[in-house]
Design an enzyme around this catalytic site. Structure first.
Site, PDB file in Angstrom:
ATOM      1  N   GLU A 111       1.498  -1.462   0.176  1.00  0.00           N
ATOM      2  CA  GLU A 111       0.006  -0.141   0.074  1.00  0.00           C
ATOM      3  C   GLU A 111       0.758   1.052  -0.224  1.00  0.00           C
ATOM      4  OE1 GLU A 111      -2.828  -0.810   3.866  1.00  0.00           O
ATOM      5  OE2 GLU A 111      -2.860  -2.735   3.081  1.00  0.00           O
ATOM      6  N   LYS A 113       2.456   4.280   1.111  1.00  0.00           N
ATOM      7  CA  LYS A 113       2.039   5.200   2.973  1.00  0.00           C
ATOM      8  C   LYS A 113       2.082   6.816   2.689  1.00  0.00           C
ATOM      9  CE  LYS A 113       5.271   5.288   7.092  1.00  0.00           C
ATOM     10  NZ  LYS A 113       4.664   6.177   7.416  1.00  0.00           N
ATOM     11  N   ASP A 115       1.479  10.802   3.732  1.00  0.00           N
ATOM     12  CA  ASP A 115       1.718  11.095   4.538  1.00  0.00           C
ATOM     13  C   ASP A 115       0.680  11.855   4.729  1.00  0.00           C
ATOM     14  OD1 ASP A 115       3.605  12.308   5.937  1.00  0.00           O
ATOM     15  OD2 ASP A 115       4.534  12.897   4.171  1.00  0.00           O
ATOM     16  N   TYR A 223      -6.330   1.932   6.605  1.00  0.00           N
ATOM     17  CA  TYR A 223      -6.055   0.730   5.994  1.00  0.00           C
ATOM     18  C   TYR A 223      -6.293   0.112   7.238  1.00  0.00           C
ATOM     19  CZ  TYR A 223      -3.132   3.877   9.403  1.00  0.00           C
ATOM     20  OH  TYR A 223      -2.631   4.904  10.651  1.00  0.00           O
ATOM     21  N   LYS A 312      11.136   3.285   2.613  1.00  0.00           N
ATOM     22  CA  LYS A 312      10.800   4.826   2.829  1.00  0.00           C
ATOM     23  C   LYS A 312      11.231   5.394   1.243  1.00  0.00           C
ATOM     24  CE  LYS A 312       8.960   6.809   6.982  1.00  0.00           C
ATOM     25  NZ  LYS A 312       9.146   7.786   7.695  1.00  0.00           N
ATOM     26  N   CYS A 406      18.435  44.647 -17.243  1.00  0.00           N
ATOM     27  CA  CYS A 406      19.299  42.587 -17.415  1.00  0.00           C
ATOM     28  C   CYS A 406      20.593  42.725 -16.920  1.00  0.00           C
ATOM     29  CB  CYS A 406      18.905  42.208 -19.036  1.00  0.00           C
ATOM     30  SG  CYS A 406      19.446  41.023 -19.406  1.00  0.00           S
ATOM     31  N   CYS A 409      22.520  41.743 -20.299  1.00  0.00           N
ATOM     32  CA  CYS A 409      23.407  42.206 -21.121  1.00  0.00           C
ATOM     33  C   CYS A 409      22.762  43.853 -21.079  1.00  0.00           C
ATOM     34  CB  CYS A 409      22.317  41.729 -22.740  1.00  0.00           C
ATOM     35  SG  CYS A 409      20.626  42.625 -22.798  1.00  0.00           S
ATOM     36  N   CYS A 424      14.170  41.028 -20.378  1.00  0.00           N
ATOM     37  CA  CYS A 424      14.209  41.419 -21.279  1.00  0.00           C
ATOM     38  C   CYS A 424      14.066  40.876 -22.187  1.00  0.00           C
ATOM     39  CB  CYS A 424      15.644  40.540 -21.089  1.00  0.00           C
ATOM     40  SG  CYS A 424      17.157  41.493 -21.877  1.00  0.00           S
ATOM     41  N   CYS A 430      20.726  38.871 -25.901  1.00  0.00           N
ATOM     42  CA  CYS A 430      21.056  39.411 -24.988  1.00  0.00           C
ATOM     43  C   CYS A 430      21.652  38.146 -25.086  1.00  0.00           C
ATOM     44  CB  CYS A 430      20.018  39.092 -24.248  1.00  0.00           C
ATOM     45  SG  CYS A 430      20.213  38.148 -22.091  1.00  0.00           S
TER      46      CYS A 430
HETATM   47  S1  IVH Z   1      -0.905   0.197   8.421  1.00  0.00           S
HETATM   48  C1  IVH Z   1      -0.139  -0.907  12.506  1.00  0.00           C
HETATM   49  N1  IVH Z   1      -1.294   1.424   6.306  1.00  0.00           N
HETATM   50  O1  IVH Z   1       1.949   5.057   8.923  1.00  0.00           O
HETATM   51  C2  IVH Z   1       0.220  -0.847  11.615  1.00  0.00           C
HETATM   52  N2  IVH Z   1       0.089   3.102   7.652  1.00  0.00           N
HETATM   53  O2  IVH Z   1       4.268   4.514  10.974  1.00  0.00           O
HETATM   54  C3  IVH Z   1      -0.735   0.600  11.252  1.00  0.00           C
HETATM   55  N3  IVH Z   1       0.152   5.629   7.328  1.00  0.00           N
HETATM   56  O3  IVH Z   1       0.926   6.126  11.985  1.00  0.00           O
HETATM   57  C4  IVH Z   1      -0.241   1.416  10.526  1.00  0.00           C
HETATM   58  N4  IVH Z   1       0.016   4.966   5.570  1.00  0.00           N
HETATM   59  O4  IVH Z   1      -0.224   7.468   9.968  1.00  0.00           O
HETATM   60  C5  IVH Z   1      -0.583   1.486   7.769  1.00  0.00           C
HETATM   61  N5  IVH Z   1      -1.228   2.205   4.060  1.00  0.00           N
HETATM   62  C6  IVH Z   1      -1.050   2.464   5.534  1.00  0.00           C
HETATM   63  C7  IVH Z   1      -0.305   3.437   5.971  1.00  0.00           C
HETATM   64  C8  IVH Z   1      -0.396   3.891   7.401  1.00  0.00           C
HETATM   65  C9  IVH Z   1      -0.487   5.826   6.184  1.00  0.00           C
HETATM   66  C10 IVH Z   1       0.833   5.848   8.745  1.00  0.00           C
HETATM   67  C11 IVH Z   1      -0.423   5.903   9.723  1.00  0.00           C
HETATM   68  C12 IVH Z   1       0.629   4.802  10.590  1.00  0.00           C
HETATM   69  C13 IVH Z   1       2.757   5.175  10.081  1.00  0.00           C
HETATM   70  C14 IVH Z   1       2.681   4.494  10.959  1.00  0.00           C
END
Ligand code: IVH
Length: 664
Positions: A111, A113, A115, A223, A312, A406, A409, A424, A430
């Site tokens: 999945e 992650k 932010d 999630y 990451k 400029c 030039c 310019c 130029c």
């Molecule tokens: S699972 C026990 N799935 O990442 C695990 N977390 O570092 C529960 N996050 O606090 C998290 N996308 O805020 C999970 N697809 C995803 C996620 C996700 C973002 C964040 C979440 C969590 C942090 C963990």
């Protein structure tokens, strides 16, 4: 029909629309139609206040600010995730689980992650009861009033098959486009801006006035689940997420089932490539053991599950200080202020410069020399200064003033009315613009002169060897050898490349001239429609505007270009130097399957930018229009298409999606 029935029907209809929009990502109505129904419901509820229920779509926004946030203890702690930082560590993670599970291969849910901010949302008997931040994992803050303002989160679960108690966990995020808009408005109003979409999402959720939260472009993806009153009947995590989706809660559509470390690695790479095109920030991907029984068997280490990990990507922003600000002259003379930075690693590379766009932008963001700033770099995009950290402004910070002349030039700069940029006007007189023009001329999509790199062109111009693109064809070997670090062999190679570039195609030649606003697609249109250089240089703006996809602005740029005698001279010299092209062929129906079709684009696309999609359509022969009419042949609707889609449907215009465009 009784009022109660009408009200219930309206609510159901509105919820259905929201479900298609947010969860299925496949809108079935226009925004205006939604708004109409919403207003009807609001009016009826006003007449019959006793019929208002807390889960009515009109009840998302509380009308009073809160005094503070209550604390909420999570029944099941909200954990965090371990990390892997390389494919080696990923293989080790997978190997550890294989050993513990005594298996040959493990299936994962992979999945993005997201932010944003982790939240827990509890539904009782299908109704949104309470929502909380993660907090320290054990105790969070009660943000129910704010969560209810997020339209993607249902106030009542869909269908009838939900448990008496269900806790859904997921991430609240702010869209990138929403974040940019928000910051722009805040800068204009002199209000607090945010460093990134994550901080903006967090700030919005920790807002005591839910009426303010309601105005922020927030989204939510689930999630996992937390507390649930019934026994789950699913054996995998992915099935659980699919079920959550049927309850009307959005789940990210990029989630995928993969096998083993190699499957995870592929997913990491695939999402990495998509990263910049997504309308929300991600900071990595997450792998979770898909089988729930195996999850249970693997269990937890102190604060995170053993069965999951995050992988990451390099961070896309960092803070650093501005050492100096100066300006750069662009190909078309645009003057762009650039911040010279204390070098900092962003998105995996060391960044020393960041664009400040233009003078208005510097003023809005109040950027000064000496400031500590957030710098953001997404993909191939030029790094930019997002925000100043005012708390860290030194006493001796210096305001920057745009130059009046400029820097290359010394010509007096112009600001065209209505444009944010300073220019310019010296054109090829130029040196900066001269260099850009020659670089553009030699670039891959233009004459594609191998071995003629930017550095070499800079040297040639600085030493007075070439003054215009045509000058390239009069270069002599001894001149080249006289340049720094230019041996005889490389000089020969450059000369051969220049010679080889002389035979080209007409559209490439037009593109190579570097006329403002004339990209590859427009160059192709001009080549195909006008066929000779004389017809192009003699065309009036009116004639040009008759051509497919050439609007008044582009037409004006073309006539402006050819009105400049110096440009005509360069074209002449190029042809005299021996540049030739084959007669332009009228494309076959095979090459241009969309010939003669008028197409409109709407909604957001994930694979292409709008401009690229438009170019592709034009290359396939289509005429791309801005609005739907009875003359439209086809609408390409991306995600979250709105009123244009509705109009196309009423007019019976054929609708296709992005996948169709890609398949072409
Ligand atoms: S699972 C026990 N799935 O990442 C695990 N977390 O570092 C529960 N996050 O606090 C998290 N996308 O805020 C999970 N697809 C995803 C996620 C996700 C973002 C964040 C979440 C969590 C942090 C963990």
């Amino acid at each position: 029909m009784s009022n109660q029935n009408t009200i219930e029907q309206l609510r159901q209809q509105l919820n259905e629309y929201a479900y298609h929009y947010y969860v299925l990502d496949d809108p079935i109505t226009s925004d205006s139609q939604y708004d109409d129904l919403y207003k009807q419901l609001l009016a009826l509820e006003k007449q019959h206040p006793h019929l208002i229920t807390t889960d009515s779509p009109t009840q998302r926004v509380a009308d009073k600010p809160l005094d503070g946030f209550k604390q909420i203890k999570h029944e099941i702690p909200m954990l965090s995730l371990g990390n892997v930082f390389s494919s080696t560590e990923l293989v080790e993670f997978d190997k550890r689980l294989l050993d513990l599970a005594q298996l040959n291969a493990i299936e994962y849910s992979a999945e993005p992650k997201l932010d944003g901010l982790a939240v827990s949302i509890v539904y009782l008997d299908g109704k949104l009861f309470q929502a909380a931040t993660r907090g320290d994992g054990t105790i969070g803050e009660d943000i129910t009033a704010n969560i209810k303002t997020i339209k993607a989160i249902p106030l009542h679960l869909r269908g009838k098959n939900y448990p008496a108690k269900l806790e859904v966990r997921g991430e609240v995020i702010m869209t990138k486009s929403g974040f940019d808009n928000y910051n722009k408005q805040a800068e204009i109003k002199g209000e607090k801006t945010f460093a990134n979409p994550r901080n903006a999402a967090a700030g919005s959720l920790r807002q005591l006035d839910p009426r303010k939260t309601a105005k922020r472009p927030l989204m939510f993806y689930a999630y996992s689940i937390g507390v649930i009153s019934d026994e789950l009947s699913f054996s995998t995590h992915i099935d659980t997420l699919n079920w959550i989706k049927t309850l009307g809660i959005p789940v990210n559509n990029l989630n995928q089932q993969v096998i083993g470390a190699s499957g995870c690695q592929e997913f990491h790479q695939m999402i990495g490539q998509l990263r910049d095109t997504l309308n929300y920030d991600i900071d990595g991907v997450v792998y979770k053991v898909n089988n729930l029984a195996l999850q249970k068997k693997l269990g937890f280490v102190t604060k995170s599950p053993r069965w999951a990990t995050a992988h990451k990507y390099p961070a896309q922003e960092a803070t650093t200080t501005i050492e100096n600000i100066d300006v750069q002259v662009g190909r078309t003379g645009s003057i762009t202020p650039v911040a010279r930075l204390n070098p900092v690693v962003v998105g995996g590379v060391t960044v020393t410069n960041a664009t400040l766009h233009n003078e208005d932008e510097i003023r809005r963001k109040d950027v000064r020399i000496g400031d500590t700033v957030f710098v953001r770099r997404a993909g191939d995009v030029i790094p930019e200064v997002v925000k100043v950290v005012l708390q860290k402004r030194p006493k001796n910070s210096k305001k920057f003033k745009m130059p009046t002349h400029c820097p290359v030039c010394d010509t007096k700069l112009h600001r065209i009315e209505g444009e944010a940029v300073l220019r310019c006007p010296a054109g090829l007189f130029c040196d900066a613009q001269r260099k850009h023009a020659i670089k553009h001329f030699a670039s891959r999509k233009a004459l594609n002169i191998d071995g003629l790199g930017d550095k070499l062109i800079d040297l040639m111009v600085d030493n007075g060897l070439v003054k215009t693109p045509a000058g390239l064809f009069h270069l002599e070997k001894n001149e080249l050898i006289s340049l720094e670090r230019m041996a005889e062999k490389s000089a020969n190679n450059v000369l051969i490349s220049i010679e080889n570039s002389k035979h080209t195609s007409f559209d490439k030649f037009i593109y190579a001239l570097g006329i403002r606003e004339v990209g590859e697609a427009t160059a192709l249109t001009l080549a195909q429609q006008l066929k000779t250089i004389d017809r192009i240089t003699n065309a009036t703006t009116e004639e040009l505007e008759q051509l497919p996809d050439i609007g008044p602005i582009v037409a004006k740029r073309i006539t402006q270009f050819v009105q400049d005698k110096h440009n005509l001279l360069v074209i002449d010299e190029l042809i005299k130097a021996g540049i030739t092209w084959d007669e332009i062929q009228t494309p076959t129906a095979d090459e241009q399957p969309l010939l003669g079709k008028t197409i409109v684009l709407t909604g957001s696309l994930s694979q292409y930018t709008r401009a690229t999609a438009k170019d592709k359509l034009i290359q396939l022969g289509a005429k791309v229009a801005g609005s739907i009419s009875k003359n439209t042949d086809l609408l390409v609707a991306g995600e979250k298409a709105g009123s244009k889609l509705a109009k196309a449907e009423t007019l019976g215009v054929e609708v296709r999606d992005e996948a169709w465009l890609v398949s072409l």
